[in-house]
Design a protein around this motif. Structure first.
Motif, mmCIF file in Angstrom:
data_model
loop_
_atom_site.group_PDB
_atom_site.id
_atom_site.type_symbol
_atom_site.label_atom_id
_atom_site.label_comp_id
_atom_site.label_asym_id
_atom_site.label_seq_id
_atom_site.Cartn_x
_atom_site.Cartn_y
_atom_site.Cartn_z
ATOM 1 N N MET A 1 9.425 8.466 0.407
ATOM 2 C CA MET A 1 8.390 6.988 0.291
ATOM 3 C C MET A 1 7.309 7.453 -0.945
ATOM 4 N N SER A 2 6.601 6.473 -0.538
ATOM 5 C CA SER A 2 5.781 6.009 -2.095
ATOM 6 C C SER A 2 4.878 7.047 -2.439
ATOM 7 N N GLU A 3 4.192 7.060 -3.825
ATOM 8 C CA GLU A 3 2.677 8.047 -3.788
ATOM 9 C C GLU A 3 1.156 7.508 -2.759
ATOM 10 N N ILE A 4 0.187 8.222 -2.575
ATOM 11 C CA ILE A 4 -0.480 7.774 -2.085
ATOM 12 C C ILE A 4 -1.455 6.575 -2.890
ATOM 13 N N LEU B 1 1.018 -0.790 -0.091
ATOM 14 C CA LEU B 1 -0.150 0.044 0.011
ATOM 15 C C LEU B 1 0.633 1.650 -0.144
ATOM 16 N N ALA B 2 2.419 1.376 0.961
ATOM 17 C CA ALA B 2 3.267 2.678 0.758
ATOM 18 C C ALA B 2 4.406 1.904 1.624
#
Length: 193
Positions: free
Chosen positions: A147-150, A121-122
């Motif tokens: 960090m990742s995108e939402i 998810l992230a």
């Protein structure tokens, strides 16, 4: 009004009751990963939390006997993979004693080189900032580098000793609120955070 339940002192705490009471707190599920001697390493971790917005810090708590933690400590970096609701089998694999936890698990390297598990998810890519004693665990502070995108999928949650989820219509993050900003950054002595 009901009478308060009897409390116990630290010396009288029953480990099973302690675990049951703490199970009343719903947590997300993460896989903490790194690469050690060219091999991907990771473990399932519920004890993960945001720590600071400025600087951006997170924390997690591995057991002192964890081989995965020893690998993370050697590498000095880790990636937090927040699991999506449909990743129960991934959590079970990384929470097991299986020697090759990455067998059959797709992943790619994060900017710092730690595994980002497919369909997470992230993810949050970090370096180890500091390590503190926490009884039979360590408390590891990590500095966030990327960090990742939402995403809009639902998270995998753990509550009362089993996996659970959130309501089907609650898939979009709530809009940012000023009161939430204050809650996350409060530094006065009278706040409970």
């Amino acid at each position: 009004m009901t009478a308060p339940q009897e409390s116990t002192t630290g010396a009288e705490i029953d480990p099973r009751q302690f675990r049951t009471v703490l199970g009343q707190f719903c947590t997300g599920v993460t896989i903490i990963t790194t690469v050690d001697d060219g091999e991907p390493v990771g473990f399932a971790c519920q004890s993960f939390a945001a720590l600071s917005l400025d600087p951006p810090l997170v924390l997690f708590c591995p057991t002192k006997a964890s081989r995965s933690w020893a690998a993370i400590e050697r590498s000095g970096k880790f990636c937090v993979n927040v699991l999506a609701e449909e990743q129960q089998s991934v959590c079970a694999r990384f929470g097991s004693r299986e020697p090759d936890k990455f067998a059959g698990i797709g992943w790619e390297a994060s900017p710092l080189g730690s595994p980002i598990i497919d369909k997470s998810l992230a993810h949050i890519d970090c370096t180890v900032e500091t390590v503190h004693d926490g009884g039979d665990h360590f408390v590891v502070f990590g500095r966030v580098h990327s960090m990742s995108e939402i995403k809009t999928e639902r998270p995998l949650l753990f509550y009362r000793g089993q996996y659970t989820g959130i309501e089907p219509d609650k898939t979009v993050p709530a809009p940012w609120r000023d009161d939430l900003e204050a809650f996350l950054t409060a530094t006065t002595e009278d706040t409970w955070l």
